[in-house]
Design a protein around this motif. Structure first.
Motif, PDB file in Angstrom:
ATOM      1  N   GLU A   1      -8.418   4.210  -4.239  1.00 15.51           N
ATOM      2  CA  GLU A   1      -7.483   3.217  -4.666  1.00 15.51           C
ATOM      3  C   GLU A   1      -7.825   1.731  -4.466  1.00 15.51           C
ATOM      4  O   GLU A   1      -7.781   0.836  -5.291  1.00 15.51           O
ATOM      5  N   LEU A   2      -8.326   1.386  -3.081  1.00 19.63           N
ATOM      6  CA  LEU A   2      -8.452   0.099  -2.688  1.00 19.63           C
ATOM      7  C   LEU A   2      -9.476  -0.522  -3.445  1.00 19.63           C
ATOM      8  O   LEU A   2      -9.190  -1.863  -3.860  1.00 19.63           O
ATOM      9  N   PRO A   3     -10.772   0.037  -3.578  1.00 23.51           N
ATOM     10  CA  PRO A   3     -11.990  -0.760  -4.401  1.00 23.51           C
ATOM     11  C   PRO A   3     -11.342  -1.006  -5.715  1.00 23.51           C
ATOM     12  O   PRO A   3     -11.719  -2.032  -6.356  1.00 23.51           O
TER      13      PRO A   3
ATOM     14  N   HIS B   1       0.867   3.740  -3.141  1.00 19.96           N
ATOM     15  CA  HIS B   1       0.346   4.884  -2.956  1.00 19.96           C
ATOM     16  C   HIS B   1       1.375   6.034  -3.272  1.00 19.96           C
ATOM     17  O   HIS B   1       1.102   7.091  -3.817  1.00 19.96           O
TER      18      HIS B   1
ATOM     19  N   GLU C   1      -5.099  11.882   2.300  1.00 26.07           N
ATOM     20  CA  GLU C   1      -4.410  10.557   1.584  1.00 26.07           C
ATOM     21  C   GLU C   1      -4.987   9.266   2.048  1.00 26.07           C
ATOM     22  O   GLU C   1      -4.957   8.320   1.276  1.00 26.07           O
ATOM     23  N   TRP C   2      -5.529   9.119   3.277  1.00 26.67           N
ATOM     24  CA  TRP C   2      -5.917   7.747   3.698  1.00 26.67           C
ATOM     25  C   TRP C   2      -7.604   7.670   3.219  1.00 26.67           C
ATOM     26  O   TRP C   2      -7.725   6.545   2.714  1.00 26.67           O
ATOM     27  N   GLU C   3      -8.139   8.610   3.044  1.00 31.27           N
ATOM     28  CA  GLU C   3      -9.510   8.481   2.116  1.00 31.27           C
ATOM     29  C   GLU C   3      -9.199   8.162   0.596  1.00 31.27           C
ATOM     30  O   GLU C   3     -10.054   7.433   0.224  1.00 31.27           O
TER      31      GLU C   3
ATOM     32  N   LEU D   1       0.766  -1.304  -0.172  1.00 30.03           N
ATOM     33  CA  LEU D   1       0.006   0.044   0.062  1.00 30.03           C
ATOM     34  C   LEU D   1       0.845   1.103   0.101  1.00 30.03           C
ATOM     35  O   LEU D   1       0.452   2.236  -0.794  1.00 30.03           O
TER      36      LEU D   1
ATOM     37  N   ILE E   1      -2.758  -0.726  -6.824  1.00 30.96           N
ATOM     38  CA  ILE E   1      -2.476   0.852  -6.256  1.00 30.96           C
ATOM     39  C   ILE E   1      -2.187   1.550  -7.261  1.00 30.96           C
ATOM     40  O   ILE E   1      -2.534   2.591  -7.771  1.00 30.96           O
TER      41      ILE E   1
ATOM     42  N   LEU F   1      -6.760   6.378  -0.381  1.00 35.08           N
ATOM     43  CA  LEU F   1      -6.254   4.910  -0.372  1.00 35.08           C
ATOM     44  C   LEU F   1      -7.159   4.201  -0.232  1.00 35.08           C
ATOM     45  O   LEU F   1      -7.568   3.059  -0.703  1.00 35.08           O
ATOM     46  N   VAL F   2      -8.154   4.280   0.801  1.00 33.12           N
ATOM     47  CA  VAL F   2      -9.443   3.459   1.192  1.00 33.12           C
ATOM     48  C   VAL F   2     -10.435   3.348   0.312  1.00 33.12           C
ATOM     49  O   VAL F   2     -11.271   2.325   0.031  1.00 33.12           O
ATOM     50  N   GLN F   3     -11.029   4.894  -0.060  1.00 29.25           N
ATOM     51  CA  GLN F   3     -12.085   4.858  -0.778  1.00 29.25           C
ATOM     52  C   GLN F   3     -12.218   5.103  -2.304  1.00 29.25           C
ATOM     53  O   GLN F   3     -13.004   4.674  -2.907  1.00 29.25           O
TER      54      GLN F   3
END
Length: 224
Positions: A139-141, A55, A131-133, A51, A113, A135-137
């Motif tokens: 990039e990850l999907p 990222h 950046e966390w949002e 990750l 990613i 990644l999670v919302q």
């Protein structure tokens, strides 16, 4: 050849081969636990690292050749080397198989990613995502299919290679192969091989279905 498979069918039909400390049920359960623990340890290393690399892009030039080199390591050679350091028992095969399971998971995560379009990431930043949002919302999907593919590759590899741990005094399905070879019991060896093949095919099929499920949700993830 038909006679050999007939003997294997007879081996599976004998209840004595299914139960007890050396039975198929016990050894399959131990084997699955060994494989699951290996994949869990590999994921603890590979997922956060993948990750971060995917990222940020940091370390990619180093990680790509490193993962390639780890993939080329001979399983039995690595197991033998680690057994000299860690001794006989579970530690050496667990460490060796974890090392070999990290590269496919790591490659799947950071490649997934990285595959997300830069314009989409920039647009997410522009509307105020952290950046966390992102990644999670975001990039990850979108990276999910490649991540699943990485876990699929690692799982099939681990299921196939944990049998070599039986060279050490470790329980599991590999005992059928090693113990059978020692006494020239080829029916027992073939039966153990059949069980491992069935487990691999089942795992491969489950990940294929999971891959299609997450790929089918991509349009929804993009719309979000």
């Amino acid at each position: 050849m038909n006679d050999a498979y007939g003997q294997v069918a007879g081996w599976f039909a004998d209840p004595a081969n299914w139960y007890g400390p050396a039975g198929l049920v016990e050894r399959t359960g131990v084997y699955l636990w060994q494989c699951f623990a290996t994949l869990a340890l590999a994921a603890l290393v590979a997922v956060p690292l993948g990750l971060f690399i995917g990222h940020t892009g940091y370390g990619r030039s180093v990680m790509v050749p490193v993962t390639g080199a780890l993939r080329s390591l001979p399983t039995l050679g690595l197991l033998s080397a680690l057994s000299l350091l860690l001794g006989l028992g579970l530690a050496a095969p667990m460490a060796a198989l974890t090392v070999l399971a990290v590269p496919p998971i790591l490659a799947g995560v950071y490649a997934g990613i990285e595959s997300v379009e830069g314009e989409l990431v920039d647009a997410s930043r522009a509307i105020g995502f952290t950046e966390w949002e992102i990644l999670v919302q975001v990039e990850l999907p979108l990276a999910a299919p490649l991540i699943v593919a990485g876990f699929r590759s690692a799982t099939v590899q681990v299921l196939a290679t944990w049998t070599v741990a039986a060279y050490l005094p470790v329980e599991g399905l590999g005992r059928y192969l090693i113990d059978g070879l020692a006494v020239h019991d080829y029916v027992r060896m073939l039966a153990g091989s059949v069980v491992v093949i069935v487990l691999e095919l089942a795992a491969n099929g489950l990940f294929a279905v999971l891959g299609r499920v997450v790929a089918g949700r991509l349009p929804t993830a993009k719309n979000q």
